[in-house]
Design a protein around this motif. Sequence first.
Motif, PDB file in Angstrom:
ATOM      1  N   TYR A  44       0.808  -1.209   0.000  1.00  0.00           N
ATOM      2  CA  TYR A  44       0.000   0.000   0.000  1.00  0.00           C
ATOM      3  C   TYR A  44       0.848   1.269   0.000  1.00  0.00           C
ATOM      4  O   TYR A  44       0.351   2.344   0.319  1.00  0.00           O
ATOM      5  CB  TYR A  44      -0.921   0.022   1.227  1.00  0.00           C
ATOM      6  N   LYS A  47      -0.294   4.703  -1.388  1.00  0.00           N
ATOM      7  CA  LYS A  47      -1.449   5.363  -0.774  1.00  0.00           C
ATOM      8  C   LYS A  47      -0.991   6.242   0.396  1.00  0.00           C
ATOM      9  O   LYS A  47       0.073   6.028   0.954  1.00  0.00           O
ATOM     10  CB  LYS A  47      -2.430   4.316  -0.256  1.00  0.00           C
ATOM     11  N   ARG A  85      -2.675   7.041   6.154  1.00  0.00           N
ATOM     12  CA  ARG A  85      -3.948   6.697   6.813  1.00  0.00           C
ATOM     13  C   ARG A  85      -4.709   5.646   6.032  1.00  0.00           C
ATOM     14  O   ARG A  85      -5.341   4.770   6.605  1.00  0.00           O
ATOM     15  CB  ARG A  85      -4.792   7.955   7.020  1.00  0.00           C
ATOM     16  N   GLU A  86      -4.648   5.704   4.699  1.00  0.00           N
ATOM     17  CA  GLU A  86      -5.324   4.713   3.852  1.00  0.00           C
ATOM     18  C   GLU A  86      -4.638   3.354   3.965  1.00  0.00           C
ATOM     19  O   GLU A  86      -5.296   2.322   4.031  1.00  0.00           O
ATOM     20  CB  GLU A  86      -5.337   5.173   2.394  1.00  0.00           C
ATOM     21  N   ALA A  87      -3.317   3.356   3.972  1.00  0.00           N
ATOM     22  CA  ALA A  87      -2.573   2.109   4.089  1.00  0.00           C
ATOM     23  C   ALA A  87      -2.878   1.426   5.424  1.00  0.00           C
ATOM     24  O   ALA A  87      -3.128   0.216   5.468  1.00  0.00           O
ATOM     25  CB  ALA A  87      -1.074   2.373   3.954  1.00  0.00           C
ATOM     26  N   PHE A 114      -5.543   1.859   7.256  1.00  0.00           N
ATOM     27  CA  PHE A 114      -6.937   1.414   7.175  1.00  0.00           C
ATOM     28  C   PHE A 114      -7.019   0.043   6.514  1.00  0.00           C
ATOM     29  O   PHE A 114      -7.657  -0.870   7.034  1.00  0.00           O
ATOM     30  CB  PHE A 114      -7.774   2.436   6.399  1.00  0.00           C
ATOM     31  N   PHE A 115      -6.398  -0.114   5.348  1.00  0.00           N
ATOM     32  CA  PHE A 115      -6.487  -1.378   4.620  1.00  0.00           C
ATOM     33  C   PHE A 115      -5.799  -2.527   5.357  1.00  0.00           C
ATOM     34  O   PHE A 115      -6.296  -3.652   5.360  1.00  0.00           O
ATOM     35  CB  PHE A 115      -5.927  -1.235   3.203  1.00  0.00           C
ATOM     36  N   LYS A 122      -8.136  -3.406   8.271  1.00  0.00           N
ATOM     37  CA  LYS A 122      -9.344  -4.028   7.723  1.00  0.00           C
ATOM     38  C   LYS A 122      -9.067  -5.468   7.295  1.00  0.00           C
ATOM     39  O   LYS A 122      -9.830  -6.387   7.631  1.00  0.00           O
ATOM     40  CB  LYS A 122      -9.851  -3.209   6.535  1.00  0.00           C
ATOM     41  N   PRO A 173      -2.592   9.461  11.822  1.00  0.00           N
ATOM     42  CA  PRO A 173      -3.110   8.623  10.742  1.00  0.00           C
ATOM     43  C   PRO A 173      -3.851   7.384  11.256  1.00  0.00           C
ATOM     44  O   PRO A 173      -4.789   6.900  10.626  1.00  0.00           O
ATOM     45  CB  PRO A 173      -1.878   8.232   9.930  1.00  0.00           C
ATOM     46  N   GLU A 228      -7.328   8.531  12.146  1.00  0.00           N
ATOM     47  CA  GLU A 228      -8.103   8.707  10.920  1.00  0.00           C
ATOM     48  C   GLU A 228      -8.529   7.354  10.336  1.00  0.00           C
ATOM     49  O   GLU A 228      -9.656   7.196   9.865  1.00  0.00           O
ATOM     50  CB  GLU A 228      -7.293   9.500   9.894  1.00  0.00           C
ATOM     51  N   ALA A 229      -7.650   6.361  10.390  1.00  0.00           N
ATOM     52  CA  ALA A 229      -7.985   5.024   9.912  1.00  0.00           C
ATOM     53  C   ALA A 229      -9.070   4.389  10.785  1.00  0.00           C
ATOM     54  O   ALA A 229     -10.016   3.785  10.264  1.00  0.00           O
ATOM     55  CB  ALA A 229      -6.741   4.134   9.907  1.00  0.00           C
ATOM     56  N   LYS A 249     -12.417   5.814   9.898  1.00  0.00           N
ATOM     57  CA  LYS A 249     -12.956   5.242   8.664  1.00  0.00           C
ATOM     58  C   LYS A 249     -13.464   3.811   8.900  1.00  0.00           C
ATOM     59  O   LYS A 249     -14.458   3.400   8.307  1.00  0.00           O
ATOM     60  CB  LYS A 249     -11.878   5.256   7.582  1.00  0.00           C
TER      61      LYS A 249
END
Length: 56
Positions: free
Chosen positions: A4, A7, A10-12, A14-15, A18, A47, A50-51, A54
């Motif tokens: 990731y 990205k 925070r997106e990394a 998150f994934f 998840k 981050p 933030e994750a 989400k």
Amino acid sequence: MEHYSSKPLREAIFFVIKNAIIEGIFLPGDRLTEDDIAQQFNCSRTPVCEAFGKLE
């Protein structure tokens, strides 16, 4: 995590979290704290917060 890398952090995060939930690495009732996750990813809590937001 390197999967990731293109990205935002925070997106990394998150994934990764998840996928860990889906794969059963994190189980119901496991305590996930911003501090612990931030240490694992060697980053600040922002981050991670933030994750988590989400994920909620």
